[in-house]
Scaffold this motif. Structure first.
Motif, PDB file in Angstrom:
ATOM      1  N   ASP A  28      55.970  46.962  33.697  1.00 28.28           N
ATOM      2  CA  ASP A  28      54.882  46.274  33.005  1.00 28.28           C
ATOM      3  C   ASP A  28      53.613  46.233  33.872  1.00 28.28           C
ATOM      4  OD1 ASP A  28      53.166  44.539  31.707  1.00 28.28           O
ATOM      5  OD2 ASP A  28      54.649  42.965  31.411  1.00 28.28           O
ATOM      6  N   PRO A  29      52.541  46.929  33.467  1.00 31.16           N
ATOM      7  CA  PRO A  29      51.339  46.951  34.304  1.00 31.16           C
ATOM      8  C   PRO A  29      50.604  45.613  34.333  1.00 31.16           C
ATOM      9  CG  PRO A  29      50.923  48.076  32.236  1.00 31.16           C
ATOM     10  CD  PRO A  29      52.393  47.761  32.263  1.00 31.16           C
ATOM     11  N   TYR A  30      50.780  44.791  33.302  1.00 33.93           N
ATOM     12  CA  TYR A  30      50.083  43.503  33.257  1.00 33.93           C
ATOM     13  C   TYR A  30      50.748  42.503  34.195  1.00 33.93           C
ATOM     14  CZ  TYR A  30      47.989  45.737  29.256  1.00 33.93           C
ATOM     15  OH  TYR A  30      47.326  46.626  28.442  1.00 33.93           O
ATOM     16  N   ARG A 111      44.674  39.949  32.548  1.00 31.31           N
ATOM     17  CA  ARG A 111      45.354  38.650  32.620  1.00 31.31           C
ATOM     18  C   ARG A 111      44.503  37.592  31.935  1.00 31.31           C
ATOM     19  NH1 ARG A 111      43.744  35.372  37.257  1.00 31.31           N
ATOM     20  NH2 ARG A 111      42.195  36.431  38.557  1.00 31.31           N
ATOM     21  N   ASP A 112      45.060  36.414  31.763  1.00 23.78           N
ATOM     22  CA  ASP A 112      44.364  35.291  31.148  1.00 23.78           C
ATOM     23  C   ASP A 112      42.978  35.131  31.775  1.00 23.78           C
ATOM     24  OD1 ASP A 112      43.487  32.400  31.061  1.00 23.78           O
ATOM     25  OD2 ASP A 112      45.293  32.216  29.831  1.00 23.78           O
ATOM     26  N   LEU A 126      42.080  45.033  33.819  1.00 22.68           N
ATOM     27  CA  LEU A 126      43.051  46.059  34.202  1.00 22.68           C
ATOM     28  C   LEU A 126      42.379  47.408  34.363  1.00 22.68           C
ATOM     29  CD1 LEU A 126      46.031  46.902  34.635  1.00 22.68           C
ATOM     30  CD2 LEU A 126      46.126  47.373  32.173  1.00 22.68           C
ATOM     31  N   GLY A 127      41.468  47.738  33.454  1.00 19.81           N
ATOM     32  CA  GLY A 127      40.789  49.024  33.524  1.00 19.81           C
ATOM     33  C   GLY A 127      39.921  49.235  32.305  1.00 19.81           C
ATOM     34  N   MET A 128      39.472  50.451  32.142  1.00 19.48           N
ATOM     35  CA  MET A 128      38.590  50.781  31.031  1.00 19.48           C
ATOM     36  C   MET A 128      39.053  52.046  30.338  1.00 19.48           C
ATOM     37  SD  MET A 128      34.825  49.705  32.452  1.00 19.48           S
ATOM     38  CE  MET A 128      35.176  49.772  34.208  1.00 19.48           C
ATOM     39  N   LEU A 208      40.879  35.235  26.572  1.00 20.03           N
ATOM     40  CA  LEU A 208      41.553  36.482  26.261  1.00 20.03           C
ATOM     41  C   LEU A 208      42.775  36.633  27.163  1.00 20.03           C
ATOM     42  CD1 LEU A 208      38.495  38.867  25.882  1.00 20.03           C
ATOM     43  CD2 LEU A 208      39.609  37.453  24.143  1.00 20.03           C
ATOM     44  N   GLY A 209      43.633  37.603  26.824  1.00 18.88           N
ATOM     45  CA  GLY A 209      44.852  37.786  27.589  1.00 18.88           C
ATOM     46  C   GLY A 209      45.166  39.247  27.809  1.00 18.88           C
TER      47      GLY A 209
END
Length: 245
Positions: A28-30, A111-112, A126-128, A208-209
């Motif tokens: 899981d990358p998150y 993340r939150d 995380l990225g674009m 957001l999450g």
């Protein structure tokens, strides 16, 4: 790292793009992002159909972030059910007037976002990736809240992967290509409101999450398209391709 999701015979896997072009399953990358670590490899390379690289619960569009807007930045919501992957075929609505393709930078939240500010926004991203915010602007005359003008099955092509190495502060190249002809070429520097400030604005109103997406607006990067057009959106080295009918 380039993170994607692949539909395999054994189910959907989250993967990274290896140097040899293969897709390596990862954890899981998150969860890894929240822990400040790199996701671990998990098994042998897999093959299959690329899906959208994330499954957002919330998709936010940034408004008033183009050349003709003098108002402060604002945002609107687009249904996550419109999200589809690179390589998908999208049926353009025939009952909503002209269809416009909008090439945009999509920021994927890691993340939150509680506590996110313009200064620390990179700690939550995380990225674009690339997104094509397909729109029916003729409907906006009667629909100022963008529900009708942004609706349509598959009207948010996203991907093909999340690039975790792209910086919020980079002047990312942004291009719209229709039927293999470049029709718009611009960059993140032409956004009147920076990516950091847009993120701070959105997070100030809505938490957001992981996997949620913010589309950063189309500065000089939108053009009308017709059914049958092949549309590419390029953000840095990320190239999203969509067929229409």
């Amino acid at each position: 790292m380039r993170i994607a999701r692949v539909e395999t015979p054994a189910g959907v896997r989250t993967v990274r793009l290896a140097d040899d072009g293969s897709w390596i399953p990862i954890t899981d990358p998150y969860a890894a992002f929240a822990d400040g670590r790199r996701p671990a490899d998990e098994g042998d390379p897999v093959a299959g159909r690329l899906l959208a690289p994330c499954e957002p619960i919330v998709v936010v569009g940034i408004a008033q972030n183009g050349p003709d807007h003098a108002a402060p930045v604002q945002a609107w919501l687009k249904s996550p059910r419109t999200v589809t992957g690179s390589g998908a075929s999208v049926a353009l609505r025939r009952d909503a007037g002209t269809t416009v393709a909008e090439a945009e930078i999509a920021v994927v939240i890691g993340r939150d976002t509680t506590g996110l500010t313009a200064a620390n926004a990179h700690e939550y991203v995380l990225g674009m990736t690339a997104v094509n915010d397909l729109s029916s602007p003729d409907r906006s005359v009667l629909d100022p809240r963008n529900f009708e003008s942004k609706a349509g099955a598959g009207y948010t092509p996203l991907g093909p992967w999340i690039d975790t190495g792209l910086s919020l502060d980079a002047d990312l190249a942004l291009a719209l290509i229709v039927d293999d002809e470049p029709v718009r070429q611009t960059s993140a520097a032409r956004l009147p409101v920076s990516l950091r400030d847009c993120l701070s604005y959105v997070a100030g109103w809505n938490v957001l999450g992981p996997g949620d997406v913010i589309m950063m607006g189309a500065p000089f990067s939108a053009a009308p398209i017709h059914p049958g057009a092949r549309v590419d959106v390029v953000v840095a080295d990320v190239r999203l391709r969509t067929a229409t009918f």
